[in-house]
Design a protein around this motif. Structure first.
Motif, mmCIF file in Angstrom:
data_model
loop_
_atom_site.group_PDB
_atom_site.id
_atom_site.type_symbol
_atom_site.label_atom_id
_atom_site.label_comp_id
_atom_site.label_asym_id
_atom_site.label_seq_id
_atom_site.Cartn_x
_atom_site.Cartn_y
_atom_site.Cartn_z
ATOM 1 N N ALA A 346 27.611 -16.024 1.300
ATOM 2 C CA ALA A 346 28.656 -17.440 1.265
ATOM 3 C C ALA A 346 28.516 -17.562 2.736
ATOM 4 O O ALA A 346 28.656 -18.911 3.228
ATOM 5 N N ASP A 347 28.429 -16.608 3.781
ATOM 6 C CA ASP A 347 28.501 -17.043 5.161
ATOM 7 C C ASP A 347 27.105 -17.989 5.315
ATOM 8 O O ASP A 347 27.548 -19.082 6.171
ATOM 9 N N LEU A 348 26.116 -17.665 5.114
ATOM 10 C CA LEU A 348 25.012 -18.280 5.191
ATOM 11 C C LEU A 348 25.169 -19.618 4.648
ATOM 12 O O LEU A 348 24.450 -20.634 5.420
ATOM 13 N N ASP A 349 25.506 -19.854 3.459
ATOM 14 C CA ASP A 349 25.764 -21.325 3.004
ATOM 15 C C ASP A 349 26.416 -21.803 3.795
ATOM 16 O O ASP A 349 26.166 -23.291 3.675
ATOM 17 N N VAL A 352 24.703 -23.242 6.648
ATOM 18 C CA VAL A 352 23.950 -24.331 6.329
ATOM 19 C C VAL A 352 24.535 -25.483 6.193
ATOM 20 O O VAL A 352 24.175 -26.547 6.703
ATOM 21 N N THR A 353 25.489 -25.512 5.448
ATOM 22 C CA THR A 353 26.319 -26.671 4.937
ATOM 23 C C THR A 353 27.096 -27.537 6.255
ATOM 24 O O THR A 353 26.882 -28.670 6.416
ATOM 25 N N THR A 354 27.472 -26.486 6.991
ATOM 26 C CA THR A 354 28.185 -27.124 8.472
ATOM 27 C C THR A 354 27.124 -27.760 9.260
ATOM 28 O O THR A 354 27.401 -28.782 9.821
ATOM 29 N N VAL A 355 25.837 -27.127 9.458
ATOM 30 C CA VAL A 355 24.976 -27.540 10.543
ATOM 31 C C VAL A 355 24.564 -28.871 9.679
ATOM 32 O O VAL A 355 24.441 -29.965 10.376
#
Length: 366
Positions: A346-349, A352-355
């Motif tokens: 969930a952190d990785l997602d 990615v979403t924020t970037v």
């Protein structure tokens, strides 16, 4: 409010705490069995080289220079795109750091630039395996041998990194590792020197212990560079976890690579041919507006950091007139995103979403 995803996450678990308490209760705290065992176990990571545990990564860089007799009048070629300890170790011997430019892909010392920096006073080259990516050691070793100079690997960020399946820390005259809390493995604080030269290894053991092998027999002038046994015990437990944590870093980096590939204005890190990257940092390039982009991520509670915004040739303590265009460009563009083993999917997602959201905003604004 959602939690911040930290860009680094020093992790001490119950194994580490138990090991530390065990040593504290033993009363044997300095330069004892734990240090000897840590050195022996770390040797397996570097193909059986001699290992000398010391109190910091800076000491691990400084003592090999002293042990090789490098000092006033000598020059040591290093990149300016690195932590200050690389240059400080040189200056602490009285020698002069000479800055050479980096390869723009790996961020490591460029062998061609290093060759151009060699003079009759050059005594050593210190390539830095920056962000966990090995430097071009083949070309740099060839250069060092051609000129009869030492090569000392700064492997502070590169535990278990490899080049053509050979571990870093096994190529040079000596190598230096760091166990600072944010590194890929830690011992709270500490460092390790590796070398294949038994004579140099003995000299380094003398240098770290105020010049003594036998108590009160000071063979040379040395310093107190000892690692204590509490930290060594923690280092031993961390070393056992290094393979799994390295695999996690690589898996997280692969996830980020796939998600960020082809995004306009952003370049994910590139791994060179034969390089076994260990992702101490996952460092992207942001073509324009890096600082504003970083601030936007932080406001959305995604940790990020710039390593290093002021390259050493522009820092007050080490300023020179060196022309290092690739270094200056990297300093203006790099941004490190979280990649540490503590990240959940969930952190990785969310990273990615924020970037991607802010990258698209930058495109629209342009």
């Amino acid at each position: 409010m959602i939690d911040v995803i930290p860009v680094a996450s020093p992790h001490l678990d119950e194994d580490d705490i138990t090991a530390a308490v065990r040593v504290l209760r033993s009363g044997a705290l300095v330069q004892g069995r734990e240090v000897a065992a840590f050195e022996d176990e770390f040797s397996d990571l570097v193909d059986g080289r001699h290992c000398i545990a010391v109190n910091s990564g800076t000491t691990a860089l400084w003592l090999p220079l002293l042990g090789l007799g490098i000092g006033p009048g000598d020059e040591v070629i290093i990149p300016a795109f690195t932590f200050a300890a690389t240059a400080a170790a040189v200056r602490l011997t009285g020698a002069t750091p000479v800055f050479a430019d980096i390869d723009p892909v790996s961020f490591c010392l460029d062998p061609t630039a290093a060759a151009e920096a060699v003079t009759s006073r050059t005594a050593a080259i210190i390539p830095v395996h920056l962000f966990g990516h090995p430097a071009d050691l083949g070309a740099l070793l060839t250069l060092a041998r051609r000129h009869g100079i030492a090569l000392i690997e700064d492997a502070a960020q590169a535990h278990a990194a490899t080049l053509h399946a050979r571990p870093v820390g096994t190529f040079g005259t000596a190598a230096a590792f760091s166990f600072y809390p944010t590194k890929n493995m830690q011992s709270v604080e500490g460092g390790m020197i590796t070398t294949a030269d038994p004579g140099l290894a003995r000299t380094l053991r003398l240098l770290r212990n105020v010049g003594m092998e036998t108590r009160y027999c000071h063979e040379i002038v040395g310093t107190n560079g000892r690692l204590n046994d509490v930290f060594a015990a923690i280092g031993r437990t961390q070393l056992r976890k290094l393979p799994a944590r390295t695999a996690a870093r690589r898996a997280h980096a692969a996830h980020l690579d796939a998600a960020l590939a082809g995004v306009a204005g952003i370049s994910p890190p590139t791994t060179g041919i034969g390089a076994g990257h260990v992702y101490h940092q996952y460092t992207i390039r942001v073509d324009d507006g890096r600082d504003a982009f970083a601030q936007a991520l932080l406001e959305d509670r995604v940790g990020c950091s710039v390593h290093y915004p002021v390259p050493l040739h522009r820092s007050p303590a080490y300023r020179t007139a060196a022309h290092l265009p690739h270094t200056d460009t990297a300093a203006a563009q790099v941004l490190s995103l979280p990649v540490h083993p503590g990240l959940a999917r969930a952190d990785l997602d969310r990273i990615v979403t924020t970037v991607l959201r802010h990258a698209r905003r930058e495109q629209l604004a342009a």
